[in-house]
Design an enzyme around this catalytic site. Structure first.
Site, PDB file in Angstrom:
ATOM      1  N   LYS A   1       0.824  -1.211   0.000  1.00 26.86           N
ATOM      2  CA  LYS A   1       0.000   0.000   0.000  1.00 26.86           C
ATOM      3  C   LYS A   1       0.864   1.268   0.000  1.00 26.86           C
ATOM      4  O   LYS A   1       0.653   2.176  -0.803  1.00 26.86           O
ATOM      5  CB  LYS A   1      -0.935   0.026   1.221  1.00 26.86           C
ATOM      6  CG  LYS A   1      -1.827  -1.209   1.348  1.00 26.86           C
ATOM      7  CD  LYS A   1      -2.697  -1.158   2.606  1.00 26.86           C
ATOM      8  CE  LYS A   1      -1.952  -1.086   3.916  1.00 26.86           C
ATOM      9  NZ  LYS A   1      -1.171  -2.303   4.252  1.00 26.86           N
TER      10      LYS A   1
ATOM     11  N   ARG B   1      -9.320   1.213   9.391  1.00 25.65           N
ATOM     12  CA  ARG B   1      -8.879  -0.150   9.682  1.00 25.65           C
ATOM     13  C   ARG B   1      -9.903  -0.902  10.511  1.00 25.65           C
ATOM     14  O   ARG B   1      -9.689  -2.067  10.821  1.00 25.65           O
ATOM     15  CB  ARG B   1      -7.575  -0.077  10.467  1.00 25.65           C
ATOM     16  CG  ARG B   1      -6.326  -0.495   9.672  1.00 25.65           C
ATOM     17  CD  ARG B   1      -5.215  -0.458  10.666  1.00 25.65           C
ATOM     18  NE  ARG B   1      -3.992  -1.085  10.386  1.00 25.65           N
ATOM     19  CZ  ARG B   1      -2.937  -0.525   9.791  1.00 25.65           C
ATOM     20  NH1 ARG B   1      -3.017   0.654   9.252  1.00 25.65           N
ATOM     21  NH2 ARG B   1      -1.806  -1.176   9.733  1.00 25.65           N
TER      22      ARG B   1
ATOM     23  N   ARG C   1      11.881  -4.938   4.694  1.00 28.50           N
ATOM     24  CA  ARG C   1      11.466  -3.524   4.511  1.00 28.50           C
ATOM     25  C   ARG C   1      12.403  -2.565   5.231  1.00 28.50           C
ATOM     26  O   ARG C   1      12.740  -2.753   6.391  1.00 28.50           O
ATOM     27  CB  ARG C   1      10.038  -3.356   5.049  1.00 28.50           C
ATOM     28  CG  ARG C   1       9.602  -1.907   5.183  1.00 28.50           C
ATOM     29  CD  ARG C   1       8.103  -1.733   5.144  1.00 28.50           C
ATOM     30  NE  ARG C   1       7.384  -2.339   6.243  1.00 28.50           N
ATOM     31  CZ  ARG C   1       6.062  -2.411   6.315  1.00 28.50           C
ATOM     32  NH1 ARG C   1       5.314  -1.919   5.327  1.00 28.50           N
ATOM     33  NH2 ARG C   1       5.481  -2.981   7.338  1.00 28.50           N
TER      34      ARG C   1
ATOM     35  N   ARG D   1      11.621  -1.120  10.968  1.00 31.44           N
ATOM     36  CA  ARG D   1      10.649  -0.848  12.022  1.00 31.44           C
ATOM     37  C   ARG D   1      10.671  -1.962  13.066  1.00 31.44           C
ATOM     38  O   ARG D   1      10.668  -3.133  12.711  1.00 31.44           O
ATOM     39  CB  ARG D   1       9.245  -0.746  11.423  1.00 31.44           C
ATOM     40  CG  ARG D   1       8.980   0.577  10.761  1.00 31.44           C
ATOM     41  CD  ARG D   1       7.722   0.582   9.910  1.00 31.44           C
ATOM     42  NE  ARG D   1       6.581  -0.119  10.481  1.00 31.44           N
ATOM     43  CZ  ARG D   1       5.433  -0.302   9.832  1.00 31.44           C
ATOM     44  NH1 ARG D   1       5.276   0.175   8.604  1.00 31.44           N
ATOM     45  NH2 ARG D   1       4.449  -0.947  10.394  1.00 31.44           N
TER      46      ARG D   1
ATOM     47  N   ARG E   1       0.074  -8.645  14.137  1.00 26.52           N
ATOM     48  CA  ARG E   1      -0.578  -7.641  13.273  1.00 26.52           C
ATOM     49  C   ARG E   1      -1.495  -8.312  12.265  1.00 26.52           C
ATOM     50  O   ARG E   1      -2.551  -7.778  11.927  1.00 26.52           O
ATOM     51  CB  ARG E   1       0.502  -6.800  12.575  1.00 26.52           C
ATOM     52  CG  ARG E   1       1.159  -5.803  13.549  1.00 26.52           C
ATOM     53  CD  ARG E   1       2.481  -5.272  13.039  1.00 26.52           C
ATOM     54  NE  ARG E   1       2.363  -4.612  11.759  1.00 26.52           N
ATOM     55  CZ  ARG E   1       3.381  -4.398  10.936  1.00 26.52           C
ATOM     56  NH1 ARG E   1       4.597  -4.812  11.267  1.00 26.52           N
ATOM     57  NH2 ARG E   1       3.201  -3.776   9.805  1.00 26.52           N
TER      58      ARG E   1
HETATM   59  P1  ADP Z   1       2.258  -1.828   3.207  1.00 25.13           P
HETATM   60  O1  ADP Z   1       2.246  -0.316   3.174  1.00 25.13           O
HETATM   61  O2  ADP Z   1       1.026  -2.426   2.593  1.00 25.13           O
HETATM   62  O3  ADP Z   1       2.525  -2.369   4.589  1.00 25.13           O
HETATM   63  P2  ADP Z   1       4.783  -1.575   1.758  1.00 25.13           P
HETATM   64  O4  ADP Z   1       4.445  -0.747   0.580  1.00 25.13           O
HETATM   65  O5  ADP Z   1       5.518  -0.921   2.869  1.00 25.13           O
HETATM   66  O6  ADP Z   1       3.459  -2.333   2.305  1.00 25.13           O
HETATM   67  O7  ADP Z   1       5.610  -2.844   1.235  1.00 25.13           O
HETATM   68  C1  ADP Z   1       6.161  -3.801   2.149  1.00 25.13           C
HETATM   69  C2  ADP Z   1       7.559  -4.185   1.668  1.00 25.13           C
HETATM   70  O8  ADP Z   1       7.452  -4.933   0.434  1.00 25.13           O
HETATM   71  C3  ADP Z   1       8.461  -3.008   1.350  1.00 25.13           C
HETATM   72  O9  ADP Z   1       9.777  -3.355   1.706  1.00 25.13           O
HETATM   73  C4  ADP Z   1       8.335  -2.815  -0.151  1.00 25.13           C
HETATM   74  O10 ADP Z   1       9.533  -2.306  -0.741  1.00 25.13           O
HETATM   75  C5  ADP Z   1       8.080  -4.251  -0.650  1.00 25.13           C
HETATM   76  N1  ADP Z   1       7.139  -4.323  -1.769  1.00 25.13           N
HETATM   77  C6  ADP Z   1       6.070  -3.513  -2.015  1.00 25.13           C
HETATM   78  N2  ADP Z   1       5.423  -3.908  -3.143  1.00 25.13           N
HETATM   79  C7  ADP Z   1       6.095  -4.999  -3.601  1.00 25.13           C
HETATM   80  C8  ADP Z   1       5.920  -5.860  -4.735  1.00 25.13           C
HETATM   81  N3  ADP Z   1       4.907  -5.680  -5.598  1.00 25.13           N
HETATM   82  N4  ADP Z   1       6.787  -6.869  -4.896  1.00 25.13           N
HETATM   83  C9  ADP Z   1       7.811  -7.052  -4.010  1.00 25.13           C
HETATM   84  N5  ADP Z   1       8.018  -6.282  -2.939  1.00 25.13           N
HETATM   85  C10 ADP Z   1       7.178  -5.266  -2.717  1.00 25.13           C
HETATM   86  P1  ADP Z   2       1.540  -1.451   7.587  1.00 26.77           P
HETATM   87  O1  ADP Z   2       1.923  -0.383   6.588  1.00 26.77           O
HETATM   88  O2  ADP Z   2       2.578  -2.496   7.664  1.00 26.77           O
HETATM   89  O3  ADP Z   2       0.181  -2.006   7.326  1.00 26.77           O
HETATM   90  P2  ADP Z   2       1.143   0.745   9.407  1.00 26.77           P
HETATM   91  O4  ADP Z   2       2.343   1.583   9.321  1.00 26.77           O
HETATM   92  O5  ADP Z   2      -0.055   1.168   8.640  1.00 26.77           O
HETATM   93  O6  ADP Z   2       1.528  -0.758   9.027  1.00 26.77           O
HETATM   94  O7  ADP Z   2       0.707   0.578  10.917  1.00 26.77           O
HETATM   95  C1  ADP Z   2       1.628   0.326  11.954  1.00 26.77           C
HETATM   96  C2  ADP Z   2       0.886   0.290  13.291  1.00 26.77           C
HETATM   97  O8  ADP Z   2       0.306   1.583  13.552  1.00 26.77           O
HETATM   98  C3  ADP Z   2      -0.279  -0.687  13.359  1.00 26.77           C
HETATM   99  O9  ADP Z   2       0.121  -1.992  13.729  1.00 26.77           O
HETATM  100  C4  ADP Z   2      -1.148  -0.031  14.441  1.00 26.77           C
HETATM  101  O10 ADP Z   2      -0.644  -0.263  15.744  1.00 26.77           O
HETATM  102  C5  ADP Z   2      -0.985   1.459  14.141  1.00 26.77           C
HETATM  103  N1  ADP Z   2      -2.003   1.978  13.200  1.00 26.77           N
HETATM  104  C6  ADP Z   2      -1.774   2.508  11.962  1.00 26.77           C
HETATM  105  N2  ADP Z   2      -2.924   2.904  11.389  1.00 26.77           N
HETATM  106  C7  ADP Z   2      -3.915   2.595  12.282  1.00 26.77           C
HETATM  107  C8  ADP Z   2      -5.325   2.742  12.279  1.00 26.77           C
HETATM  108  N3  ADP Z   2      -5.974   3.269  11.220  1.00 26.77           N
HETATM  109  N4  ADP Z   2      -6.011   2.303  13.371  1.00 26.77           N
HETATM  110  C9  ADP Z   2      -5.395   1.771  14.426  1.00 26.77           C
HETATM  111  N5  ADP Z   2      -4.071   1.597  14.492  1.00 26.77           N
HETATM  112  C10 ADP Z   2      -3.317   2.014  13.441  1.00 26.77           C
END
Ligand code: ADP
Ligand code: ADP
Length: 219
Positions: A13, A85, A123, A156, A167
């Site tokens: 995302k 969420r 990541r 992270r 998570r």
């Molecule tokens: P999210 O915001 O949904 O948690 P991220 O965009 O941070 O996911 O992506 C998670 C990890 O996977 C990052 O290290 C990113 O560089 C990698 N990543 C994102 N999209 C892809 C993809 N299509 N194929 C392989 N790796 C990806």
């Molecule tokens: P990812 O990109 O891997 O999905 P995020 O960076 O969005 O993770 O979220 C990291 C943490 O921040 C979550 O595990 C949660 O504790 C908190 N968080 C982020 N967005 C929300 C939300 N909309 N509601 C509740 N907790 C959140």
């Protein structure tokens, strides 16, 4: 256009939000990035959120809704990434949009859970800007350094394998009901999140051609 990115941690995302921001002028609103900033700044909200985040739990709805509301003052052409969420967050978001006469389209990232662990453990992100890299799938030119602003990249603490498991449980319990919420309203597309990063961007634009029309003209 208002896009809601829905998908489990590691679905891609944040990566796609930044690409659409860079290429087409969207503004990414990432509640995860906002919460991490609050923590770094040691605000009251950040101090309250940290124990939940470290445990892989969602932060309570009232905190998140309060935090995001100010950002939504100017709600057009945004990508909400990691929000809503929970159903109460979705209801609060819907109410804000209804007041403004705006509609949101959900982009649901379909991924296989077995790719997530490798994505998340590799990541690396820039805590200042939220830009993410991957040690193998999207490495920076120089390890540990952001290509864009030269800032340091970090891993992270909640990307450790044991917290990721928690998570994913939170995602299954509290966030997956939002898929039905948006499907019922009719404003949604599914994209295959398993391809390469560029393929996923192409898939989003193929499903939502208006996304590929620049908001800010660069010519
Ligand atoms: P999210 O915001 O949904 O948690 P991220 O965009 O941070 O996911 O992506 C998670 C990890 O996977 C990052 O290290 C990113 O560089 C990698 N990543 C994102 N999209 C892809 C993809 N299509 N194929 C392989 N790796 C990806
Ligand atoms: P990812 O990109 O891997 O999905 P995020 O960076 O969005 O993770 O979220 C990291 C943490 O921040 C979550 O595990 C949660 O504790 C908190 N968080 C982020 N967005 C929300 C939300 N909309 N509601 C509740 N907790 C959140």
């Amino acid at each position: 256009m208002i896009l809601v990115f829905l998908g489990p941690p590691g679905a891609g995302k944040g990566t796609q939000a930044k690409i659409l921001e860079d290429r087409f002028g969207y503004r990414q609103i990432s509640t995860g990035d906002m919460l991490r900033k609050h923590r770094a700044d040691k605000t009251a909200l950040g101090l309250e959120a940290q124990s939940y985040m470290d445990a892989g739990k969602l932060v309570p709805d009232d905190l998140v809704i309060r935090m995001v509301e100010a950002e939504l003052a100017n709600a057009d052409n945004i990508i909400v990434d990691g929000f809503p969420r929970t159903i109460p967050q979705a209801d609060a978001f819907d109410a804000v949009l209804a007041r403004k006469g705006l509609d949101a389209v959900a982009v649901i990232f379909d991924v296989d859970y077995n790719v997530l662990a490798e994505r998340i453990t590799g990541r690396w992100s820039n805590p200042r800007t939220g830009r993410v890299y991957h040690a193998k799938f999207n490495p920076p030119k120089q390890a540990g350094i952001d290509d864009e602003d030269g800032g340091p990249l970090v891993q992270r603490p909640d990307d450790a394998a044991d917290v990721v498991t928690k998570r994913l449980v939170e995602y299954d319990e509290k966030t997956t009901p939002l898929i039905a919420h948006y499907e019922k309203r009719g404003d949604f597309v599914h994209v295959n999140g398993l391809g390469e990063i560029d393929d996923v961007t192409r898939a989003i634009i193929a499903k939502l051609p208006d996304v590929g029309k620049p908001i800010v003209s660069t010519s």
